[in-house]
Design a protein around this motif. Sequence first.
Motif, PDB file in Angstrom:
ATOM      1  N   MET A  28     -18.889  50.580 -54.947  1.00 14.57           N
ATOM      2  CA  MET A  28     -20.059  49.714 -54.939  1.00 14.57           C
ATOM      3  C   MET A  28     -20.544  49.558 -53.494  1.00 14.57           C
ATOM      4  SD  MET A  28     -20.593  45.819 -56.445  1.00 14.57           S
ATOM      5  CE  MET A  28     -20.397  46.365 -58.149  1.00 14.57           C
ATOM      6  N   ILE A  29     -21.806  49.896 -53.261  1.00 14.85           N
ATOM      7  CA  ILE A  29     -22.419  49.711 -51.950  1.00 14.85           C
ATOM      8  C   ILE A  29     -23.136  48.370 -51.981  1.00 14.85           C
ATOM      9  CG2 ILE A  29     -24.144  50.564 -50.320  1.00 14.85           C
ATOM     10  CD1 ILE A  29     -22.410  52.922 -52.752  1.00 14.85           C
ATOM     11  N   VAL A  30     -22.676  47.440 -51.180  1.00 17.69           N
ATOM     12  CA  VAL A  30     -23.181  46.065 -51.169  1.00 17.69           C
ATOM     13  C   VAL A  30     -24.181  45.939 -50.024  1.00 17.69           C
ATOM     14  CG1 VAL A  30     -22.550  43.629 -51.042  1.00 17.69           C
ATOM     15  CG2 VAL A  30     -20.952  45.292 -52.044  1.00 17.69           C
ATOM     16  N   THR A  31     -25.427  45.609 -50.339  1.00 18.36           N
ATOM     17  CA  THR A  31     -26.469  45.582 -49.316  1.00 18.36           C
ATOM     18  C   THR A  31     -27.203  44.256 -49.287  1.00 18.36           C
ATOM     19  OG1 THR A  31     -28.224  46.445 -50.742  1.00 18.36           O
ATOM     20  CG2 THR A  31     -26.819  48.059 -49.644  1.00 18.36           C
ATOM     21  N   ASP A  32     -27.792  43.981 -48.141  1.00 16.29           N
ATOM     22  CA  ASP A  32     -28.597  42.779 -47.958  1.00 16.29           C
ATOM     23  C   ASP A  32     -29.493  43.003 -46.742  1.00 16.29           C
ATOM     24  OD1 ASP A  32     -28.310  39.712 -49.120  1.00 16.29           O
ATOM     25  OD2 ASP A  32     -29.108  39.738 -47.074  1.00 16.29           O
ATOM     26  N   TYR A  33     -30.580  42.219 -46.673  1.00 17.86           N
ATOM     27  CA  TYR A  33     -31.433  42.256 -45.482  1.00 17.86           C
ATOM     28  C   TYR A  33     -30.645  41.772 -44.269  1.00 17.86           C
ATOM     29  CZ  TYR A  33     -35.531  41.539 -42.515  1.00 17.86           C
ATOM     30  OH  TYR A  33     -36.439  41.602 -41.502  1.00 17.86           O
ATOM     31  N   ASP A  34     -29.724  40.814 -44.517  1.00 18.21           N
ATOM     32  CA  ASP A  34     -28.836  40.284 -43.486  1.00 18.21           C
ATOM     33  C   ASP A  34     -27.489  40.991 -43.636  1.00 18.21           C
ATOM     34  OD1 ASP A  34     -27.100  38.851 -41.889  1.00 18.21           O
ATOM     35  OD2 ASP A  34     -27.758  36.878 -42.580  1.00 18.21           O
ATOM     36  N   LEU A  35     -27.224  41.949 -42.772  1.00 17.86           N
ATOM     37  CA  LEU A  35     -26.005  42.743 -42.892  1.00 17.86           C
ATOM     38  C   LEU A  35     -24.760  41.874 -42.887  1.00 17.86           C
ATOM     39  CD1 LEU A  35     -24.492  45.429 -42.987  1.00 17.86           C
ATOM     40  CD2 LEU A  35     -24.701  45.558 -40.484  1.00 17.86           C
ATOM     41  N   SER A  36     -24.778  40.779 -42.145  1.00 11.91           N
ATOM     42  CA  SER A  36     -23.581  39.935 -42.058  1.00 11.91           C
ATOM     43  C   SER A  36     -23.210  39.350 -43.423  1.00 11.91           C
ATOM     44  CB  SER A  36     -23.781  38.806 -41.045  1.00 11.91           C
ATOM     45  OG  SER A  36     -24.791  37.898 -41.476  1.00 11.91           O
ATOM     46  N   ARG A  37     -24.188  39.097 -44.278  1.00 15.27           N
ATOM     47  CA  ARG A  37     -23.882  38.573 -45.608  1.00 15.27           C
ATOM     48  C   ARG A  37     -23.187  39.644 -46.446  1.00 15.27           C
ATOM     49  NH1 ARG A  37     -28.152  34.859 -48.598  1.00 15.27           N
ATOM     50  NH2 ARG A  37     -29.176  36.846 -49.074  1.00 15.27           N
ATOM     51  N   ALA A  38     -23.672  40.880 -46.363  1.00 15.26           N
ATOM     52  CA  ALA A  38     -23.029  41.973 -47.097  1.00 15.26           C
ATOM     53  C   ALA A  38     -21.608  42.204 -46.589  1.00 15.26           C
ATOM     54  CB  ALA A  38     -23.857  43.242 -46.976  1.00 15.26           C
ATOM     55  N   GLU A  39     -21.439  42.157 -45.277  1.00 17.19           N
ATOM     56  CA  GLU A  39     -20.117  42.363 -44.693  1.00 17.19           C
ATOM     57  C   GLU A  39     -19.149  41.259 -45.096  1.00 17.19           C
ATOM     58  OE1 GLU A  39     -21.237  44.843 -40.637  1.00 17.19           O
ATOM     59  OE2 GLU A  39     -21.256  42.646 -40.597  1.00 17.19           O
ATOM     60  N   ALA A  40     -19.648  40.015 -45.141  1.00 17.38           N
ATOM     61  CA  ALA A  40     -18.794  38.893 -45.535  1.00 17.38           C
ATOM     62  C   ALA A  40     -18.362  39.014 -46.988  1.00 17.38           C
ATOM     63  CB  ALA A  40     -19.527  37.574 -45.307  1.00 17.38           C
ATOM     64  N   ALA A  41     -19.282  39.459 -47.847  1.00 13.70           N
ATOM     65  CA  ALA A  41     -18.942  39.630 -49.262  1.00 13.70           C
ATOM     66  C   ALA A  41     -17.837  40.659 -49.430  1.00 13.70           C
ATOM     67  CB  ALA A  41     -20.183  40.041 -50.052  1.00 13.70           C
ATOM     68  N   VAL A  42     -17.918  41.758 -48.703  1.00 14.72           N
ATOM     69  CA  VAL A  42     -16.909  42.813 -48.812  1.00 14.72           C
ATOM     70  C   VAL A  42     -15.587  42.377 -48.184  1.00 14.72           C
ATOM     71  CG1 VAL A  42     -16.303  45.148 -48.062  1.00 14.72           C
ATOM     72  CG2 VAL A  42     -18.600  44.665 -48.941  1.00 14.72           C
TER      73      VAL A  42
END
Length: 402
Positions: A28-42
Motif C-alpha cells: 500500500m502506497i500511502v500518500t498525502d499533500y503533507d508528506l509528514s502525515r503519510a510518513e507518520a501513518a506508516v
Amino acid sequence: MRVLLVGAGGVGTAITRIAARRSFFDHMIVTDYDLSRAEAAVAALGEEQARFTALRVDASDRAAVTALITEQRCDILVNATDPRFVMPLFEAALAAGVDYLDMAMSLSSPHPERPYEECGVKLGDGQFERAAAWEEAGRLALVGVGVEPGLSDVFARYAADELFDTIEEIGVRDGANLTVDGYDFAPSFSIWTTIEECLNPPVVWEKDRGWFTTAPFSEPEVFDFPEGIGPVECVNVEHEEVLLIPRWVESRRVTFKYGLGDEFIDTLKTLHKLGLDRTDKVSVPGGDVSPRDVVAACLPDPASLGDRMHGKTCAGTWVKGTKGGAPREVYLYHVVDNQWSMREYGSQAVVWQTAINPVIALELVANGVWSGAGVLGAEALDPRPFLDLLGAYGSPWGLREQ
C-alpha cells in the motif's frame, strides 16, 4: 494487489491500521499533500510497515496522480480525501486504467431557483455521467463505500434480499452519545464535509416522485438507538445513500437522517449566517482564504480527539415493509465504542467506523468476490460476504426488530 491510498488524515490513517492486520494486499502506497502525515501513518505500523510506503502527492493534480499510479504499478486507487478531490482522483484512476474506491461522492450544487423543492446537480452526478467510460474500460469504480454511505447501503441490499418481500421505506439513521472532554464544540468528523452535507438541501427519494429536496434539518424525529445510546433527535441531511440505494434496491421511499443535536445545528446555522460556510476565497490582510478552511483550521483535528472522547457511535439502516404478507420493521446497525477502537487501533470511533468498510471492500475485490465494471455502489453487489467479513474483522453488526 498494490493499493494507492490518497489521504492520510484520520480515516486514511485508520485504513492503514486496519489493513495492516490483513494479508489480501501486497503493498500500500500511502500518500498525502503533507508528506509528514503519510510518513507518520506508516511509521505507526511497527513491524508491518514493510508493506507500506509513504509518498507525497497533490490530490487535485490529476496528471501527477495518474503518473504515480503507473510508476508504483498500482491496481486500485483508494480515495480518503474530502469530496473536493473526488473528480480528479476518479479521473486519474480511469486514465491510468485501474480500479477506484471512495467513501464520498462528487459534490452537488443546489437548484438555482427552487433549492428546497428540486434537485440541481446531485451528489455523484459527475461520476455517474462517466459510467459508460468505466464500463468500456472494463474497470470498476466502487463509490460511496465508507460507513454512510457504504455499510448502510450493504444493509439495504441485505434487507431486500433476505428480510423483506416488499419495502415501503429505507431510512438510514445515524446517532451517537459521544462527548469530548475540554471542548465546547469539537466535531468528530471533518468539519469541511459536515458543513457541506448539513447545509445543502437534503434529498429524499420517492418512487412516484423521484428525487426531490427539502429544507436543511427538516422532518425531525426521535430515533431510539441501540446498545445504550438511546433516543436521539434526527433530521434530514443531504447524503449519498438517497442517491445510491434507489438505483439498485426497490423501495417506495428512501431517506437519510442524522442525529446532530440542537447545539450543533445552531452552530451550523450561525456559520451560514456569517458566511463562514463559503468555499470561495475572500481577501484578508496577507492574502486570500476560504472561510470554510479557516473554520476547519480553528477547530481540533477530529483524528486527534480519541483520547478525550467517550461514548459510542451507531450507523444503521431502518427498513419498513412486509415479509410473508405480514408487516415487518427492522433496524440493521453497527456500533463502535470509542474506548474499544482507541485501545485496539489507536483511532477514534467515528473515523475507525468509516475506515473499516473500504478495507473490507478492498479485500472482497482482491479475492474476486466483488467484481464488475462501471460505476457501482455497494448495494449493487452481494451483501452477505461483506457482512461476514465485518464479523471476521472483530466488529460484528446487529439486527433489531422494531
